[in-house]
Scaffold this active site. Structure first.
Site, mmCIF file in Angstrom:
data_model
loop_
_atom_site.group_PDB
_atom_site.id
_atom_site.type_symbol
_atom_site.label_atom_id
_atom_site.label_comp_id
_atom_site.label_asym_id
_atom_site.label_seq_id
_atom_site.Cartn_x
_atom_site.Cartn_y
_atom_site.Cartn_z
ATOM 1 N N TRP A 132 0.878 -1.171 0.000
ATOM 2 C CA TRP A 132 0.000 0.000 0.000
ATOM 3 C C TRP A 132 0.917 1.224 0.000
ATOM 4 O O TRP A 132 1.768 1.356 0.899
ATOM 5 C CB TRP A 132 -0.840 -0.063 1.273
ATOM 6 C CG TRP A 132 -1.853 1.010 1.443
ATOM 7 C CD1 TRP A 132 -2.817 1.397 0.551
ATOM 8 C CD2 TRP A 132 -2.030 1.829 2.607
ATOM 9 N NE1 TRP A 132 -3.581 2.397 1.086
ATOM 10 C CE2 TRP A 132 -3.114 2.688 2.347
ATOM 11 C CE3 TRP A 132 -1.383 1.923 3.833
ATOM 12 C CZ2 TRP A 132 -3.563 3.611 3.268
ATOM 13 C CZ3 TRP A 132 -1.830 2.844 4.752
ATOM 14 C CH2 TRP A 132 -2.908 3.678 4.468
ATOM 15 N N ASP A 213 0.045 -4.401 10.102
ATOM 16 C CA ASP A 213 -1.028 -3.531 9.613
ATOM 17 C C ASP A 213 -2.199 -4.457 9.269
ATOM 18 O O ASP A 213 -2.099 -5.254 8.335
ATOM 19 C CB ASP A 213 -0.523 -2.776 8.374
ATOM 20 C CG ASP A 213 -1.613 -1.927 7.727
ATOM 21 O OD1 ASP A 213 -2.732 -1.855 8.269
ATOM 22 O OD2 ASP A 213 -1.328 -1.343 6.659
ATOM 23 N N LYS A 248 -13.128 -1.007 6.948
ATOM 24 C CA LYS A 248 -13.618 -1.983 5.971
ATOM 25 C C LYS A 248 -14.588 -2.951 6.624
ATOM 26 O O LYS A 248 -15.665 -3.193 6.104
ATOM 27 C CB LYS A 248 -12.457 -2.770 5.368
ATOM 28 C CG LYS A 248 -11.181 -1.993 5.214
ATOM 29 C CD LYS A 248 -11.103 -1.215 3.935
ATOM 30 C CE LYS A 248 -9.864 -0.346 3.948
ATOM 31 N NZ LYS A 248 -9.538 0.272 2.700
HETATM 32 C C1 LMR Z 1 -6.863 1.210 -0.548
HETATM 33 O O1 LMR Z 1 -5.739 0.699 -0.511
HETATM 34 O O2 LMR Z 1 -7.456 1.430 -1.609
HETATM 35 C C2 LMR Z 1 -7.553 1.533 0.739
HETATM 36 O O3 LMR Z 1 -6.793 1.127 1.810
HETATM 37 C C3 LMR Z 1 -7.964 2.941 0.822
HETATM 38 C C4 LMR Z 1 -6.825 3.876 1.036
HETATM 39 O O4 LMR Z 1 -6.885 4.669 1.971
HETATM 40 O O5 LMR Z 1 -5.855 3.858 0.266
#
Ligand code: LMR
Length: 400
Positions: A132, A213, A248
């Site tokens: 992420w 996380d 979520k």
């Molecule tokens: C995502 O990865 O799309 C979600 O976790 C939303 C975000 O805040 O990025």
């Protein structure tokens, strides 16, 4: 020369940008497979029934909106601590964990990162490749060093456990490893319980600190099952950080309910560590917003609402799994060599489409099917109504 005129603009966040592009697109067939938000069979992000009921309860019964404290809502902290660690976990009984409400998963990671900057300023934070993108943004913002470890081969659709361990051999004592507790964002490829055990032993031996996380508890195999890594690592390792999100699994994205938990070697050390986190919290936003946390707390302590919430999480998980199966079935029919079988076994909302960058751009630009430029798709954005459009469009790339 003015003081503020020396900056040049930075780009939008790569995930949030997709929502902007999607909204601006006029194609009536457009599909949003971008930001990680659950959508129901109608493509809608609805409020859960358990949440609505808890909100109604609060409207009718909440007596005060006076300040709480930097740690936030104490009932929420207790309830989510139990969700993460289970009942009677040794670290809870030993007073070695402190759980503090924070604004969403991001706010929780940020508090954890600020804490690391104080407690382990020289540590390198190891981050999975891919991940992420905000993991890098947050560590950079607080001024921690970061490095990446191999985790998933996007081109081959393959989880790289051995490569992960190989790369982490370069980590030095006291370094921190961010791991995704379940439903890896972006690959959907998770460690098996056996691999989690191996990783925990590896980290214990090398004195590395896990920073878990966990933003999708309940989306892989179930609320209890998905807490395996947290519970096991807290038994095997003396120190860890856990950032959890309830955006979520309670579908309360905008209410920003999350928590940062710290586990320390002793109860005494834990009090000291918690005091630093509370000081960090006080200096950033003083206290977290209450509403989302109050809703979660009420649901988790009310037997019938809790049951209903478990059911709603099961339903969300079930629908995404169904879409994964349907997607692979249709792709196999429409483009037999497309090779998307790996998607069936992946967890949570995300998977990568193993496509070339230019094919991904074609899907975005010519078909208005929005996803991250690296091919990460939110499988929860698929519905019975759009799946043929999406799979036909992808299949056309294989015919060209
Ligand atoms: C995502 O990865 O799309 C979600 O976790 C939303 C975000 O805040 O990025």
């Amino acid at each position: 020369k003015m003081i503020f005129d020396g900056l040049s603009a930075v780009g939008d966040d790569p995930i949030l940008r997709i929502s902007i592009l999607y909204k601006a697109d006029n194609n009536p067939n457009k599909v949003d497979l971008g930001v990680g938000v659950y959508k129901d069979a109608d493509g809608y992000t609805a409020i859960l029934k358990s949440v609505k009921e808890a909100e109604q309860f609060l409207v009718n019964n909440q007596q005060s909106k006076g300040y709480l404290s930097p740690a936030g809502n104490p009932e929420f902290n207790k309830a989510v601590e139990e969700l993460l660690f289970g009942k009677d976990h040794p670290v809870v009984k030993q007073g070695r964990v402190a759980t503090m409400q924070a604004p969403g998963g991001t706010g929780s990671i940020r508090i954890g990162a600020d804490f690391l900057k104080i407690s382990h300023p020289d540590a390198t934070v190891w981050i999975s490749n891919p991940t992420w993108p905000n993991h890098f943004a947050i560590t950079d913002m607080v001024g921690l060093k970061s490095k990446s470890y191999r985790y998933y081969d996007i081109k081959e659709g393959q989880f790289l456990f051995l490569e992960m361990l190989e790369d982490l051999k370069a980590a030095k004592e006291g370094d921190v490893v961010i791991v995704h507790g379940c439903c890896h964002n972006a690959s959907g490829a998770d460690l098996s319980n056996d691999q989690w055990d191996q990783l925990a032993d590896f980290m214990a031996e090398r004195k590395l600190v896990p920073f878990i996380d966990i933003a999708y508890q309940g989306f892989a195999n179930g609320v209890e099952e998905d807490a395996y890594a947290v519970r096991m690592m807290a038994e095997k390792l003396p120190e860890l950080l856990i950032a959890s999100s309830y955006s979520k699994n309670f579908a309360m994205y905008r209410d920003r309910a999350g928590a940062i938990a710290v586990v320390s070697p002793t109860a005494q050390a834990n009090e000291i560590n918690a005091s630093h986190m509370l000081k960090i919290i006080r200096s950033i936003y003083s206290m977290p917003p209450d509403h989302g946390a109050a809703v979660v707390a009420h649901i988790l302590k009310d037997d019938s609402l809790r049951k209903q919430w478990y059911q709603e999480v099961d339903d969300m998980r079930g629908r995404v799994k169904k879409m994964r199966l349907l997607f692979v079935k249709k792709m196999t029919e429409k483009a037999p060599n497309s090779g998307f079988d790996y998607i069936v076994d992946q967890n949570g909302m995300f998977s990568f489409l193993t496509l070339l960058p230019e094919q991904i751009q074609t899907l975005i630009n010519d078909y208005s099917i929005f996803m991250m430029a690296n091919g990460r798709v939110n499988m929860a954005g698929l519905t019975e109504n759009n799946i043929d459009y999406v799979t036909d469009s992808i299949a056309s790339l294989f015919k060209a």
